[in-house]
Design an enzyme around this catalytic site. Structure first.
Site, short mmCIF file in Angstrom:
data_model
loop_
_atom_site.label_atom_id
_atom_site.label_comp_id
_atom_site.label_asym_id
_atom_site.label_seq_id
_atom_site.Cartn_x
_atom_site.Cartn_y
_atom_site.Cartn_z
N CYS A 74 103.84 -163.28 64.88
CA CYS A 74 104.36 -163.75 63.59
C CYS A 74 105.15 -162.61 62.92
CB CYS A 74 103.22 -164.22 62.68
SG CYS A 74 102.28 -165.59 63.37
N GLU B 49 89.55 -154.10 61.43
CA GLU B 49 89.39 -153.99 59.98
C GLU B 49 88.85 -155.26 59.36
OE1 GLU B 49 93.33 -153.99 57.85
OE2 GLU B 49 93.98 -153.62 59.88
N CYS C 241 86.24 -160.98 55.19
CA CYS C 241 87.27 -161.34 56.15
C CYS C 241 87.12 -160.41 57.36
CB CYS C 241 88.62 -161.13 55.47
SG CYS C 241 90.03 -161.24 56.55
N CYS D 74 103.69 -160.36 59.91
CA CYS D 74 102.30 -159.91 59.97
C CYS D 74 102.16 -158.55 60.65
CB CYS D 74 101.47 -160.96 60.72
SG CYS D 74 99.73 -160.52 60.85
N CYS E 244 97.16 -158.40 68.12
CA CYS E 244 97.36 -159.85 68.22
C CYS E 244 98.62 -160.06 69.05
CB CYS E 244 97.54 -160.44 66.82
SG CYS E 244 97.74 -162.23 66.79
N1 SAH Z 1 95.79 -165.61 63.30
C1 SAH Z 1 95.17 -166.35 62.26
C2 SAH Z 1 94.32 -165.55 61.31
C3 SAH Z 1 94.79 -164.20 60.88
S1 SAH Z 1 96.02 -164.06 59.65
C4 SAH Z 1 96.20 -167.15 61.50
O1 SAH Z 1 97.36 -167.07 61.81
O2 SAH Z 1 95.82 -167.92 60.63
C5 SAH Z 1 95.35 -164.64 58.15
C6 SAH Z 1 96.42 -165.22 57.21
O3 SAH Z 1 97.22 -164.17 56.62
C7 SAH Z 1 97.39 -166.12 57.94
O4 SAH Z 1 97.63 -167.24 57.15
C8 SAH Z 1 98.61 -165.25 58.06
O5 SAH Z 1 99.76 -166.01 58.30
C9 SAH Z 1 98.59 -164.51 56.75
N2 SAH Z 1 99.38 -163.27 56.68
C10 SAH Z 1 99.64 -162.40 57.65
N3 SAH Z 1 100.40 -161.38 57.20
C11 SAH Z 1 100.60 -161.62 55.90
C12 SAH Z 1 101.31 -160.93 54.87
N4 SAH Z 1 101.95 -159.81 55.10
N5 SAH Z 1 101.32 -161.49 53.63
C13 SAH Z 1 100.64 -162.64 53.38
N6 SAH Z 1 99.97 -163.32 54.29
C14 SAH Z 1 99.94 -162.83 55.56
#
Ligand code: SAH
Length: 348
Positions: free
Chosen positions: A114, A90, A103, A117, A110
């Protein structure tokens, strides 16, 4: 199947002249169609016979837009791309005064784990190839009028951890900035990482003028380990040191991504520790409230506490702004649309 968008113009020419016995100028014509995300049947200046031979073993459009959702709130568009093996990725297009930021995803799923996420639920399915990452950009860019550039900025912030797919991401950076291709300056490309330290350093040594974003979300190691398992391997201090190194090598200012989770990382002590970690660095902090993902049970910080957190940072001399939350009505956060699609809830 060979993904033709994986290749530079030169590589494509070498490949097609060797495998299909065609003239180099025909390969260049095909390359131009590929940068417009045109499939074989639309390559009108290429012979039908060659197009048929190519389509038997090659993929022209590595990421096809199969669904578009447009936010009623702010016009943000969310795209679902189908890859040639049937997997989906996506992307999100956000419009700003200065242009359109796309984006894109770097992996299907992944494996970073985290806690907040959606992309990581279900783990890593596979890496995207360079051409599949580029293909998302080309497919969306082709929605423009073809005169001025439609996609002006790119962030590698969709599903996946870019530095866990290092070689393909670096190849993507070379493809997207190639002068004979879409030619987007790497100064307009941001790579966001959860903090895979050795690869931040490796990237710094490649001297690519890309912007680096570190997803920090918590300045305390013990707490960060709870929400971001990558912290068990690399401490906050090691990640910050790697960012400093990146700045030294490239001169590009670092961005820190800080997602506020209710009651977990939004107190004064967090702001204080963050300020001390970042002291003396050329850095900017992007603060955003967590976009709630139903599977995680975590809540975003309230508006009031978010403003207060920004004030703390301001008083502590940290350059910080709130990142606008966009596309909230279309599941704008990483991985949410793909999950909905996989669960069969994709009904609008
Ligand atoms: N893996 C990479 C890039 C993908 S995530 C990274 O960790 O940076 C892109 C951004 O969105 C990251 O900062 C991640 O921590 C954040 N993110 C993921 N899920 C989220 C959510 N539910 N609400 C807000 N930010 C989120």
């Amino acid at each position: 199947m060979t993904i033709l968008q994986d290749y530079t113009q030169q590589e494509l020419t070498d490949y097609l002249t060797a495998e299909y016995g065609i003239k180099p100028f025909v390969a260049v014509q095909i390359y131009q169609w590929l940068t417009k995300a045109t499939d074989f049947d639309g390559m009108t200046n290429i012979s039908k016979n060659l197009r048929e031979r190519l389509s038997a073993d090659c993929v022209a459009v590595a990421a096809k837009i199969v669904k578009t959702l447009t936010s009623q709130l702010d016009g943000t568009k969310k795209f679902l791309f189908r890859l040639s093996d049937g997997n989906v990725a996506e992307g999100v297009l956000m419009s700003y005064k200065y242009g359109n930021t796309l984006c894109v995803s770097t992996q299907v799923g992944c494996r970073m784990g985290c806690k907040f996420c959606a992309s990581t639920i279900g783990g890593l399915i596979r890496n995207l190839s360079a051409g599949e990452i580029l293909g998302q950009v080309l497919a969306v860019n082709a929605l423009g009028n073809g005169k001025e550039r439609y996609v002006t900025n790119i962030v590698l912030m969709g599903s996946g951890e870019p530095l866990d797919n290092f070689d393909n991401v670096v190849k993507f950076l070379r493809l997207v900035s190639a002068s004979e291709g879409i030619n987007i300056s790497l100064r307009n490309v941001s790579l966001s990482t959860c903090g895979i330290v050795p690869n931040i350093r490796k990237l710094a040594d490649m001297n690519l003028p890309v912007n680096l974003t570190l997803s920090l979300h918590n300045p305390f190691n013990d707490q960060r380990k709870e929400i971001m398992p990558v912290s068990r391997a690399y401490s906050v201090e090691e990640a910050i040191d790697a960012c400093k190194y990146f700045f030294e090598r490239t001169g590009r200012r670092i961005i820190i991504e800080y997602t506020l989770i209710d009651g977990q990382n939004d107190s004064y002590s967090h702001a204080l520790k963050l300020a001390s970690l970042l002291r003396g660095m050329s850095v900017h902090v992007n603060v955003i409230a967590l976009n709630p993902v139903k599977e995680t049970g975590l809540k975003g910080t309230s508006e009031r506490v978010l403003r207060q957190f920004l004030q703390y940072l301001d008083k502590l001399g940290v350059s910080a702004t709130r990142r606008r939350t966009m596309g909230q009505d279309i599941e704008g956060a990483c991985g949410q649309l793909r999950r909905r699609y996989l669960e069969g809830r994709d009904d609008n």
